[in-house]
Design a protein around this motif. Structure first.
Motif, PDB file in Angstrom:
ATOM      1  N   UNK A  26       0.896  -0.957  -0.357  1.00  0.00           N
ATOM      2  CA  UNK A  26      -0.303  -0.206  -0.132  1.00  0.00           C
ATOM      3  C   UNK A  26       0.807   1.502   0.037  1.00  0.00           C
ATOM      4  N   UNK A  27       2.475   1.291   0.183  1.00  0.00           N
ATOM      5  CA  UNK A  27       2.585   2.472   0.708  1.00  0.00           C
ATOM      6  C   UNK A  27       3.621   2.547  -1.600  1.00  0.00           C
ATOM      7  N   UNK A  28       2.325   4.081  -1.030  1.00  0.00           N
ATOM      8  CA  UNK A  28       3.014   4.892  -2.797  1.00  0.00           C
ATOM      9  C   UNK A  28       4.088   4.288  -3.073  1.00  0.00           C
ATOM     10  N   UNK A  29       4.279   4.311  -4.709  1.00  0.00           N
ATOM     11  CA  UNK A  29       5.769   4.328  -5.436  1.00  0.00           C
ATOM     12  C   UNK A  29       7.194   5.563  -4.935  1.00  0.00           C
ATOM     13  N   UNK A  30       6.155   6.946  -4.739  1.00  0.00           N
ATOM     14  CA  UNK A  30       7.228   7.787  -4.125  1.00  0.00           C
ATOM     15  C   UNK A  30       7.836   7.324  -2.652  1.00  0.00           C
ATOM     16  N   UNK A  31       7.126   6.633  -2.432  1.00  0.00           N
ATOM     17  CA  UNK A  31       8.498   6.021  -0.716  1.00  0.00           C
ATOM     18  C   UNK A  31       8.705   6.000  -0.614  1.00  0.00           C
ATOM     19  N   UNK A  32      10.399   5.981  -0.365  1.00  0.00           N
ATOM     20  CA  UNK A  32      11.380   5.336  -1.060  1.00  0.00           C
ATOM     21  C   UNK A  32      12.205   5.220   0.618  1.00  0.00           C
TER      22      UNK A  32
END
Length: 132
Positions: A26-32
């Protein structure tokens, strides 16, 4: 990648890590990078600060989380906070708009309605995801 602050209460990372792994899709792809910290001074169970422009997020856990009696309460809390990451960009826009709205009843109502809508959506999604 998840990074834990060194001063977490004993066992907290062992409780949080499996939950973050379970719901990592569920973590958005922008969150590295997600930093996980413990704040003994907060009254909040947990909070999430997403910073899409920096590609990171900060999950802060408070004492009420540690005091939860059931694993299901902890899981729902972590899931709730992860879902807030999807609202980070919209919240940034809200904060920019509010710079141009004078203090007063309109601004207060606008802020309350925005929070009501976002929290309600997150709570509904948590319920739907946990029960599936």
């Amino acid at each position: 990648m998840v990074k834990y602050q060194n001063r977490l209460p004993r066992g907290l990372a062992r409780e949080v890590n499996p939950l973050l792994k379970r719901w990592s899709w569920l973590v958005p792809s922008w969150c590295h990078v997600m930093q996980v910290v413990y704040d003994e001074t907060t009254e909040d169970v947990a909070s999430m600060c997403g910073r899409p422009q920096y590609r990171d997020a900060l999950l802060t856990i408070g004492p009420p989380f540690v005091g939860y009696d059931t694993d299901s309460e902890k899981e729902a809390t972590i899931l709730h906070e992860l879902l807030h990451l999807h609202q980070a960009a919209a919240t940034d826009v809200l904060n920019e708009v509010l710079q141009f709205v004078p203090e007063g009843p309109f601004r207060d109502t606008f802020e309350r309605r925005y929070e009501y809508a976002n929290e309600g959506a997150v709570c509904d999604l948590v319920t739907a995801l946990i029960s599936r």
